[in-house]
Design a protein around this motif. Structure first.
Motif, PDB file in Angstrom:
ATOM      1  N   GLU A   1     -15.256  31.917 -14.064  1.00 61.04           N
ATOM      2  CA  GLU A   1     -14.213  31.164 -14.786  1.00 61.04           C
ATOM      3  C   GLU A   1     -13.630  29.953 -14.021  1.00 61.04           C
ATOM      4  OE1 GLU A   1     -13.420  31.465 -17.927  1.00 61.04           O
ATOM      5  OE2 GLU A   1     -14.481  33.244 -18.088  1.00 61.04           O
ATOM      6  N   LYS A   2     -14.080  29.825 -12.583  1.00 58.07           N
ATOM      7  CA  LYS A   2     -13.493  28.691 -11.419  1.00 58.07           C
ATOM      8  C   LYS A   2     -11.968  28.896 -12.053  1.00 58.07           C
ATOM      9  CE  LYS A   2     -17.705  26.091 -11.561  1.00 58.07           C
ATOM     10  NZ  LYS A   2     -18.600  26.986 -12.361  1.00 58.07           N
ATOM     11  N   SER A   3     -11.412  29.879 -12.152  1.00 63.04           N
ATOM     12  CA  SER A   3      -9.743  29.858 -12.400  1.00 63.04           C
ATOM     13  C   SER A   3      -9.457  31.221 -12.156  1.00 63.04           C
ATOM     14  CB  SER A   3      -9.600  29.459 -13.716  1.00 63.04           C
ATOM     15  OG  SER A   3      -8.134  29.742 -13.978  1.00 63.04           O
ATOM     16  N   ILE A   4      -8.473  31.567 -11.340  1.00 63.92           N
ATOM     17  CA  ILE A   4      -8.010  32.769 -11.143  1.00 63.92           C
ATOM     18  C   ILE A   4      -7.013  33.330 -12.359  1.00 63.92           C
ATOM     19  CG2 ILE A   4      -6.275  34.138  -9.780  1.00 63.92           C
ATOM     20  CD1 ILE A   4      -6.942  32.553  -7.379  1.00 63.92           C
ATOM     21  N   SER A   5      -6.151  32.403 -13.085  1.00 62.13           N
ATOM     22  CA  SER A   5      -5.404  32.826 -14.061  1.00 62.13           C
ATOM     23  C   SER A   5      -6.567  33.354 -15.445  1.00 62.13           C
ATOM     24  CB  SER A   5      -4.691  31.429 -14.537  1.00 62.13           C
ATOM     25  OG  SER A   5      -5.237  30.480 -14.954  1.00 62.13           O
ATOM     26  N   ALA A   6      -7.413  32.461 -15.410  1.00 58.89           N
ATOM     27  CA  ALA A   6      -8.450  32.971 -16.580  1.00 58.89           C
ATOM     28  C   ALA A   6      -8.902  33.941 -16.293  1.00 58.89           C
ATOM     29  CB  ALA A   6      -9.456  31.585 -16.770  1.00 58.89           C
TER      30      ALA A   6
ATOM     31  N   ILE B   1     -13.182  35.311   6.418  1.00 59.33           N
ATOM     32  CA  ILE B   1     -13.642  34.163   5.975  1.00 59.33           C
ATOM     33  C   ILE B   1     -13.223  33.870   4.318  1.00 59.33           C
ATOM     34  CG2 ILE B   1     -15.538  34.824   4.954  1.00 59.33           C
ATOM     35  CD1 ILE B   1     -15.524  31.626   6.795  1.00 59.33           C
ATOM     36  N   SER B   2     -12.740  32.605   4.159  1.00 61.76           N
ATOM     37  CA  SER B   2     -12.186  32.250   2.770  1.00 61.76           C
ATOM     38  C   SER B   2     -13.620  32.072   1.924  1.00 61.76           C
ATOM     39  CB  SER B   2     -11.586  31.077   2.899  1.00 61.76           C
ATOM     40  OG  SER B   2     -10.379  31.104   3.563  1.00 61.76           O
ATOM     41  N   LEU B   3     -13.437  32.641   0.634  1.00 61.44           N
ATOM     42  CA  LEU B   3     -14.353  32.643  -0.088  1.00 61.44           C
ATOM     43  C   LEU B   3     -14.141  31.584  -1.305  1.00 61.44           C
ATOM     44  CD1 LEU B   3     -14.858  36.619  -0.885  1.00 61.44           C
ATOM     45  CD2 LEU B   3     -16.133  34.941   0.725  1.00 61.44           C
ATOM     46  N   LEU B   4     -12.671  31.319  -1.402  1.00 63.38           N
ATOM     47  CA  LEU B   4     -12.533  30.358  -2.358  1.00 63.38           C
ATOM     48  C   LEU B   4     -11.776  29.189  -2.021  1.00 63.38           C
ATOM     49  CD1 LEU B   4     -10.703  32.777  -5.131  1.00 63.38           C
ATOM     50  CD2 LEU B   4     -13.269  31.916  -4.942  1.00 63.38           C
ATOM     51  N   ILE B   5     -12.002  28.016  -2.510  1.00 61.61           N
ATOM     52  CA  ILE B   5     -11.166  26.733  -2.223  1.00 61.61           C
ATOM     53  C   ILE B   5     -10.357  26.752  -3.258  1.00 61.61           C
ATOM     54  CG2 ILE B   5     -11.419  24.169  -1.645  1.00 61.61           C
ATOM     55  CD1 ILE B   5     -14.124  24.837  -0.722  1.00 61.61           C
ATOM     56  N   ARG B   6      -8.979  26.650  -3.074  1.00 57.90           N
ATOM     57  CA  ARG B   6      -8.017  26.655  -3.948  1.00 57.90           C
ATOM     58  C   ARG B   6      -7.581  25.323  -4.338  1.00 57.90           C
ATOM     59  NH1 ARG B   6      -8.323  31.304  -1.223  1.00 57.90           N
ATOM     60  NH2 ARG B   6      -7.799  33.323  -2.193  1.00 57.90           N
ATOM     61  N   HIS B   7      -7.620  25.088  -5.560  1.00 51.20           N
ATOM     62  CA  HIS B   7      -7.145  23.792  -6.090  1.00 51.20           C
ATOM     63  C   HIS B   7      -5.846  23.978  -7.004  1.00 51.20           C
ATOM     64  CE1 HIS B   7     -10.993  22.405  -4.633  1.00 51.20           C
ATOM     65  NE2 HIS B   7     -11.500  23.160  -5.687  1.00 51.20           N
ATOM     66  N   SER B   8      -5.394  22.809  -7.419  1.00 50.13           N
ATOM     67  CA  SER B   8      -3.908  23.067  -7.929  1.00 50.13           C
ATOM     68  C   SER B   8      -4.054  23.846  -9.395  1.00 50.13           C
ATOM     69  CB  SER B   8      -3.373  21.508  -8.387  1.00 50.13           C
ATOM     70  OG  SER B   8      -4.361  20.954  -9.167  1.00 50.13           O
ATOM     71  N   LYS B   9      -5.165  23.615 -10.126  1.00 53.45           N
ATOM     72  CA  LYS B   9      -5.401  24.431 -11.450  1.00 53.45           C
ATOM     73  C   LYS B   9      -6.619  25.127 -11.408  1.00 53.45           C
ATOM     74  CE  LYS B   9      -2.397  21.357 -13.943  1.00 53.45           C
ATOM     75  NZ  LYS B   9      -1.982  20.548 -15.430  1.00 53.45           N
ATOM     76  N   SER B  10      -7.303  25.178 -10.516  1.00 54.86           N
ATOM     77  CA  SER B  10      -8.676  25.671 -10.374  1.00 54.86           C
ATOM     78  C   SER B  10      -9.066  26.009  -8.851  1.00 54.86           C
ATOM     79  CB  SER B  10      -9.710  24.858 -11.085  1.00 54.86           C
ATOM     80  OG  SER B  10      -9.959  23.678 -10.062  1.00 54.86           O
ATOM     81  N   VAL B  11     -10.277  26.882  -8.903  1.00 57.83           N
ATOM     82  CA  VAL B  11     -10.671  27.131  -7.684  1.00 57.83           C
ATOM     83  C   VAL B  11     -12.288  27.011  -7.629  1.00 57.83           C
ATOM     84  CG1 VAL B  11      -9.226  28.997  -7.192  1.00 57.83           C
ATOM     85  CG2 VAL B  11     -11.393  29.804  -8.326  1.00 57.83           C
TER      86      VAL B  11
END
Length: 311
Positions: free
Chosen positions: A15-20, A45-55
């Motif tokens: 989904e490229k989104s945690i909320s979705a 290690i970080s698996l996700l690069i977190r953006h303002s509305k997506s990952v």
């Protein structure tokens, strides 16, 4: 690392989104975020690069994705395979069958059961009672159809057994034999008479010997075999008096030989036997239940016990 965490990660990657992803998984977004944070801490290690509305996935996340998909996929396949075993759509039954199975329709039992569970495979071992019981106790067979007695099997505390058939032994002689016209035959009459003895490994052999010793007679043994074809054919060719169960002798009946009831009642009992430890396994439980309720045609209208032998 938990399998559920892998599934959570895969949903986020899709989904490229945690909320979705949280919505699809029917859990709260904070709970899902915390699960992934815990996973990243464990891995270091970080698996996700977190953006303002997506990952998006980090380089490590991209590699983790490939392995996570394989692991979850194989786990799903494994779960489906085990489910097939549980509902009898997969698996192999290793069953021991007597040499005489064809004469007494035991193969029909397997054929009827196979119609119900068409995906099961069968590995059959065809041999004599002693070998089949040994193979069963060594856990090389799941179950077996063998000749025996309640007393014998009760000594084996790890066995489940059920008698399924019983038959009487008879004498078989050539149509030209002096005994051919007799309505019954006593073992007393076999002194110095050529006979075809059963195999020494059989319980029937020991029963015959006990009677001969009791009567103080010595028959002239020409050979020892429990092969039904050989016994009947040798007797039909007047090599000697043979012995067979009544049902087998009648299944091979021709004008060349006569079947004579023995005055000494000696019975052959056939049992279905398995290990108690296997009764909880789906295929063995199912087959055992099927066999113990199978409508075997009784070959005798009444079940008489053998005459006791006194020494």
């Amino acid at each position: 690392m938990q399998l559920q965490q892998l599934r959570y990660f895969l949903e986020i990657a899709k989904e490229k989104s945690i909320s979705a992803a949280a919505k699809n998984l029917y859990i709260s977004q904070p709970s899902l975020s915390q699960q992934i944070i815990n996973l990243e801490k464990e891995l270091g290690i970080s698996l996700l690069i977190r953006h303002s509305k997506s990952v998006s996935l980090s380089e490590a996340g991209e590699q983790f994705l490939v392995h996570a998909q394989r692991i979850v996929g194989e786990t799903t396949q494994l779960s489906e395979l085990m489910h097939k075993h549980s509902i009898l759509q997969e698996g192999t039954l290793r069953i021991g069958m007597l040499w005489i199975a064809g004469y007494i329709n035991l193969f029909q039992v397997l054929a009827d059961y196979r119609k119900l569970y068409t995906n099961l495979k069968y590995d059959l071992k065809i041999d004599g009672t002693s070998i089949l019981l040994e193979q069963l106790l060594k856990r090389k067979l799941h179950s077996a159809f063998i000749i025996g007695s309640d007393e014998q099997f009760e000594l084996q505390k790890d066995l489940f057994f059920r008698r399924i058939m019983m038959d009487r032994y008879v004498a078989v002689v050539s149509s030209g034999h002096p005994f051919a016209g007799k309505k019954s035959l006593s073992l007393r009459e076999l002194h110095n008479v050529p006979v075809i003895m059963p195999s020494r490994a059989s319980a029937f052999y020991r029963q015959l010997v006990q009677y001969f010793e009791q009567y103080h007679i010595t028959p002239a043994c020409i050979c020892e075999t429990s092969q039904s074809d050989a016994v009947v054919r040798l007797a039909a060719q007047n090599f000697g008096v043979g012995f067979s169960s009544d049902s087998i002798a009648r299944s091979m009946q021709t004008k060349e030989f006569r079947i004579i009831p023995l005055e000494e009642v000696i019975v052959r009992r056939i049992y279905y036997v398995t290990l108690k430890e296997l009764l909880d396994y789906p295929s063995i439980r199912s087959f055992t239940r099927y066999v113990t309720h199978y409508p075997f045609d009784r070959l005798n209208s009444e079940e008489k016990e053998p005459r006791k032998i006194t020494k």
